[in-house]
Design an enzyme around this catalytic site. Structure first.
Site, PDB file in Angstrom:
ATOM      1  CD  GLU A   1      -3.284   0.189   1.831  1.00 33.23           C
ATOM      2  OE1 GLU A   1      -3.494  -0.977   2.084  1.00 33.23           O
ATOM      3  OE2 GLU A   1      -4.110   1.189   2.510  1.00 33.23           O
TER       4      GLU A   1
ATOM      5  CD  GLU B   1      -2.850   1.158  -4.529  1.00 35.96           C
ATOM      6  OE1 GLU B   1      -2.726   0.306  -3.798  1.00 35.96           O
ATOM      7  OE2 GLU B   1      -3.702   1.474  -5.100  1.00 35.96           O
TER       8      GLU B   1
ATOM      9  CB  CYS C   1      -7.892  -2.988   5.800  1.00 37.51           C
ATOM     10  SG  CYS C   1      -6.288  -2.738   5.264  1.00 37.51           S
TER      11      CYS C   1
ATOM     12  CB  SER D   1      -5.511   0.763  -1.670  1.00 38.30           C
ATOM     13  OG  SER D   1      -4.577  -0.095  -1.732  1.00 38.30           O
TER      14      SER D   1
ATOM     15  CE  LYS E   1     -11.003  -8.460   7.154  1.00 39.08           C
ATOM     16  NZ  LYS E   1     -10.254  -8.144   5.969  1.00 39.08           N
TER      17      LYS E   1
ATOM     18  CD  GLU F   1     -11.811  -9.034   2.553  1.00 40.86           C
ATOM     19  OE1 GLU F   1     -11.263  -9.514   3.629  1.00 40.86           O
ATOM     20  OE2 GLU F   1     -11.010  -8.249   1.896  1.00 40.86           O
TER      21      GLU F   1
ATOM     22  CD  GLU G   1     -15.297  -8.530  -7.296  1.00 41.14           C
ATOM     23  OE1 GLU G   1     -15.520  -9.671  -6.184  1.00 41.14           O
ATOM     24  OE2 GLU G   1     -15.831  -7.826  -7.460  1.00 41.14           O
TER      25      GLU G   1
ATOM     26  CB  CYS H   1     -10.493  -4.758  13.746  1.00 42.15           C
ATOM     27  SG  CYS H   1      -9.949  -4.305  12.060  1.00 42.15           S
TER      28      CYS H   1
END
Lengths: 158, 573
Positions: B278, B281, B298, B318, B357, B360, B365, B502
């Site tokens: 990151e 990037e 994240c 990102s 999560k 995710e 993807e 989190c």
């Protein structure tokens, strides 16, 4: 795009959430029901989440979320009709069409709406199909009426 | 401070406070159901009623303003009887199958019924049969267990700014539903799970993956590995009755090995890896005039939030996968090879403080050559259940260390568990990457303290980088409106879906308890303060992974395995 809804919304430029109910009423007037697409458009216009619009709309009996059938059956459940057995009439019609009040049959031909009083207490118990009144019904008579509309469709089509 | 009377004693209150707040300060507990500490009171459930001794009336303490001269009895017979009746009414149409409920022994309603001495079904109400909504990969909703307190609705709307849920219908037909009563997977729900944290009953739970994990553990053809997120080791203790903020990293690792996981890895390792990708990037976007500000990626509920509500902002995200997915990818496509295991035989589990999560891990993807990065995600709560199910007694274990190479981490990676942590870790590494020197004081206090939006600026070799940190999706909206309008003053923004990050994730021990969250936060900062390896770029295991496998940060292999794409979801209602 839902042009009917868009037309309604052009009459409410810069409106806030306080205009939600009049908008819903006009959209239903124009479209015959409140569609998902309409809710999405209204939500974007007013900045109100779709869940909230659905919450408001389901609070009131006047809003429906499926298009009306070709034959829209209003079953009066007012006091006089109730005394004269309208609960049974409603049940018979629901059973004959295999849908419940507020729903539309899959073929799009029939929909049932329960109304508080049609204002024809002298004819109790009464139903109204597309503006045509049928009074002093019995369960059998109500079923017969439904059957007659079904038959009309079967023979004439369209 | 002014004074009012509670149970015959003077207690202080500040002007504008409610009776409940004053009682709490004085150490007098009154039970609540619909109350959420950080939101305005609604007074919906009435469980918090106290008796006004002057009039004999019952007043809802959560919404009644404290006033001088007011005298209340919190536990008069009248108040207790009223509370009991309210619980009995709530139970009137509530299922009786507590034994089979996810919340058994951990349910606010059950606890109240027990406290108030409900011993028989005195009132029976008509029950409406409703379907369990298991359409979402993350969250299950059982409307029959719902008591209509409205906490999920308010959390979703007022804290997260999502409004996937609301009350619909009226009177006895009133229920919580999505728009058009669609299933959750078709709604704007972002799977953050804050509603699950708020729910006082078993109406909202995570969609459990325990069965799949147990089956995999017993399958001789599978090599089952597990990674645990930075926030887990400082939260799991609460599920076992230990004080909030206890770090039980070693015991947890030992327990997981005893259960039969072939390797236990630390997601903080891939947090370090995320920082390398990151930061690279970000430097690239800044130097090559790419899309700025860049926003962290994240938090999967944040990703879905952006895809649903801010599709024009997607180029700002990102492209880095989250640490969970990165570690999953390198476990399957690198580690398996080093162990001589077929990559398809690896069953990759992750323990996360998060419900999103799960969503995710199932994103299309996230498939690399047809294989998912992660096979199953367990929340902190499920992890505790797994440990209990395998009859592991934590107090009888010797602490164990995580397995290498993905057990080595910097404390910067560990900080990912808190809001501001990604930013702090990124600043530490960006400083080094650009100036070649370490940051003088590694603690970036500006992103640590306070709630809502925090800002900081960093001048490196004459280049000033402005950064912002925000947690709670409702708080994020303002920042995002600026980004969408092109007026955002920042270069880099960290967004975490859950308020506080989190450590307060939707998969954490139940309940909205800000004090516990503070203790978890303190534990993370203590770990950082005591650590010797405090910057991601000094993590040798990460450097070795680049040397042996990935090449360089932002390189070809990285892009194939560690980066992803996003999709606009504007069709959701």
């Amino acid at each position: 795009m839902n042009t009917m809804t868009e037309q309604v919304l052009t009459r409410y430029p810069g409106a806030g959430r306080d205009k939600l109910i009049p908008i819903l009423q006009e959209v239903q007037e124009a479209d015959g029901y409140i569609s998902k697409e309409a809710v999405a458009l209204i939500g974007r216009h007013l900045g109100v989440p779709a869940s909230k619009i659905y919450g408001v709309a389901t609070f009131y009996n006047q809003f429906r979320f499926t298009p009306k059938g070709k034959y829209h059956i209003m079953v009066c459940r007012g006091t006089a009709c109730h005394v004269k057995g309208s609960a049974d009439i409603l049940e018979r019609i629901e059973r004959a069409l295999k849908i419940t009040a507020g729903e539309t049959s899959r073929d799009g031909l029939f929909s049932i709406e329960v109304v508080a009083c049609i204002g024809a207490c002298g004819l109790a118990p009464v139903i109204c199909v597309n503006g045509e009144y049928h009074g002093k019904l019995t369960g059998d008579a109500a079923e017969k009426i439904v059957k007659s509309y079904q038959q009309r469709e079967a023979t004439h089509g369209n | 401070m002014e004074q009012m009377i509670a149970n015959g004693n003077m207690i202080p209150f500040e002007k504008g406070e409610t009776v409940l707040t004053a009682l709490k300060r004085a150490g007098i507990r009154v039970p609540t159901l619909c109350h959420i500490d950080c939101l305005p009171p609604v007074g919906a459930c009435r469980i918090c009623v106290v008796e006004d001794t002057a009039t004999g009336q019952l007043i809802p303490s959560c919404s009644f303003p404290a006033a001088p001269g007011l005298s209340v009895a919190t536990h008069s017979v009248k108040a207790l009887k009223a509370r009991k009746t309210i619980v009995e009414l709530l139970l009137a149409n509530h299922p009786d199958d507590c034994l089979y409920c996810d919340r058994n022994l951990n349910c606010d309603l059950q606890k109240l019924a027990e406290e108030l001495g409900v011993r028989q079904r005195r009132i029976s109400g008509e029950r409406i049969a409703q379907f369990v909504d298991n359409s979402s990969p993350a969250i299950m909703r059982d409307p029959e267990k719902c008591i209509l307190c409205g906490k999920c609705v308010r959390t979703c709307e007022e804290i997260q700014g999502v409004s996937a849920l609301d009350f619909s219908g009226r009177g006895s037909k009133c229920k919580i539903s999505t728009a058009f009563d669609q299933s959750l997977n078709l709604s704007t729900c972002v799977s953050c799970g804050q509603c699950v944290m708020a729910c006082p009953t078993g109406a909202l739970t995570e969609r459990s993956s325990l069965r799949e994990v147990m089956n995999a553990l017993q399958d001789p053809k599978k090599t089952v590995v597990i990674q645990h997120a930075p926030a887990i080791s400082v939260s799991l203790a609460e599920e076992f009755g230990l004080p909030a903020g206890s770090d039980i990293m070693g015991l947890m690792t030992a327990a997981l090995k005893k259960i039969g996981f072939k390797a236990v890895f630390d997601t903080s390792f891939s947090a370090d890896l995320t920082i390398m990708e990151e930061a690279t990037e970000l430097v690239e976007r800044v130097t090559k005039k790419g899309v700025l500000p860049m926003i962290t990626s994240c938090s999967p509920a944040w990703i879905k939030f952006a895809e649903t509500f801010y599709p024009t902002v997607l180029p700002h995200l990102s492209t880095c996968k989250s640490p969970q997915q990165m570690l999953g990818a390198v476990i399957r496509h690198y580690w398996a090879g080093t162990q001589g295991i077929d990559k398809k035989a690896v069953y990759s589990v992750s323990a996360m403080p998060c419900t999103a999560k799960k969503f995710e891990a199932e994103r299309e993807e996230m498939l690399v050559k047809g294989a998912p990065d992660i096979d199953a995600v367990l929340t902190t709560r499920e992890l505790a259940k797994l440990i209990r199910m395998y009859s592991i007694e934590l107090d009888k274990l010797e602490p164990a260390a995580c397995d290498l190479p993905f057990g080595e981490r910097s404390s910067a990676g560990k900080l990912f568990g808190a809001s501001g942590g990604v930013m702090e870790a990124a600043i530490r590494t960006a400083h080094y990457l650009i100036t070649g020197r370490e940051l003088g004081n590694l603690v970036v206090a500006a992103v640590r303290s306070g709630v809502g939006l925090r800002e900081t600026a960093l001048t490196l070799n004459g280049l000033t980088l402005k950064a912002a940190v925000v947690s709670g999706l409702g708080n994020a909206r303002k920042v995002l409106d600026e980004v969408a309008a092109g007026t955002s003053p920042y270069h880099f923004i960290e967004i975490m879906s859950c308020p506080g990050g989190c450590i307060n994730g939707g998969g954490q021990p139940r309940g909205i308890d800000r004090e516990n969250v503070k203790r978890r936060l303190a534990a993370l900062y203590a770990i950082d303060a005591a650590a010797t390896l405090r910057v991601s770029h000094k993590n040798r295991a990460v450097a070795e992974l680049y040397e042996k496998f990935l090449g360089k940060p932002g390189g070809h292999t990285s892009h194939e395995l560690l980066h992803t794409t996003y999709q606009a979801r504007t069709d959701l209602l």
